[in-house]
Design an enzyme around this catalytic site. Structure first.
Site, short mmCIF file in Angstrom:
data_model
loop_
_atom_site.label_atom_id
_atom_site.label_comp_id
_atom_site.label_asym_id
_atom_site.label_seq_id
_atom_site.Cartn_x
_atom_site.Cartn_y
_atom_site.Cartn_z
N GLU A 1 31.75 41.63 3.46
CA GLU A 1 30.46 42.11 4.10
C GLU A 1 29.31 42.82 3.69
OE1 GLU A 1 31.46 43.48 7.28
OE2 GLU A 1 33.29 43.27 7.63
N ASP B 1 23.99 42.89 12.53
CA ASP B 1 25.47 41.71 12.25
C ASP B 1 25.54 40.47 13.09
OD1 ASP B 1 27.33 42.27 14.73
OD2 ASP B 1 28.90 43.43 13.41
#
Length: 147
Positions: free
Chosen positions: A15, A24
Site C-alpha cells: 500500500e 488509487d
C-alpha cells in the site's frame, strides 16, 4: 488469529504510506496505508492529510476488524495463510473474500492459485482492467499463503 508483524510489513510494502489523500488505481480516495474509510466510518476525501502515526493506527484498526471477520470465515490455517488471506481481504473487502471462489477452494478443494489471481483487476474509468500492481501483489500473497 491476529495479524503478524509480517502482515504489517507486507501491507506497507503493497500500500505504501501516503500522508496526503490520493486516488488509487480504481479511482477511490485513499490515504495512509490503504485507508479508504476512517474509524468513524467517514470516507477519505481528496485534500485530506495525516501523520505517519495516524496512518499506522488506521491500518491497525482496519486490519484488526478484518481479522475478526476472517476468523469467522475460516479456521485451521497457518499464520502465513491467515496473513495472506488478510492481505487479500484488506484489498478486496470482507464481503469480497467471504463470497469468493478463493475461500471456497481453500475450504473444499480446487485450484486456489487460479482463483486468487482472478483478483488482479480494478475498475478504471468504469471498465474492469488487469492492473500490474495487483497482479504482482496477488503473486506475493500467494507466495506467503503457500510458504
Amino acid at each position: 488469529m491476529i495479524p503478524s508483524d509480517n502482515f504489517y510489513r507486507l501491507l506497507k510494502e503493497f500500500e505504501g504510506c501516503k500522508l496526503k489523500a490520493y486516488l488509487d488505481s480504481a479511482g477511490i480516495p485513499t490515504i495512509g496505508i490503504g485507508t479508504i474509510r476512517y474509524p468513524d466510518g467517514t470516507a477519505v476525501k481528496m485534500g485530506d492529510t495525516c501523520t505517519e502515526e495516524q496512518a499506522k493506527a488506521w491500518a491497525k484498526y482496519d486490519a484488526e476488524r478484518k481479522a475478526l471477520k476472517l476468523n469467522q470465515l475460516i479456521s485451521g490455517i497457518t499464520q502465513n495463510q491467515f496473513d495472506a488471506l488478510l492481505l487479500l481481504m484488506y484489498n478486496i473487502g470482507s464481503t469480497g473474500l467471504a463470497d469468493s471462489t478463493v475461500l471456497r477452494r481453500i475450504k473444499h478443494g480446487g485450484d486456489v492459485r487460479a482463483a486468487w489471481m482472478m483478483w488482479n483487476k480494478a475498475r478504471v474509468k468504469g471498465k474492469l482492467q488487469v492492473v500490474d500492481g495487483l497482479t504482482n501483489r496477488r503473486k506475493k500473497e500467494l507466495e506467503l499463503f503457500f510458504s
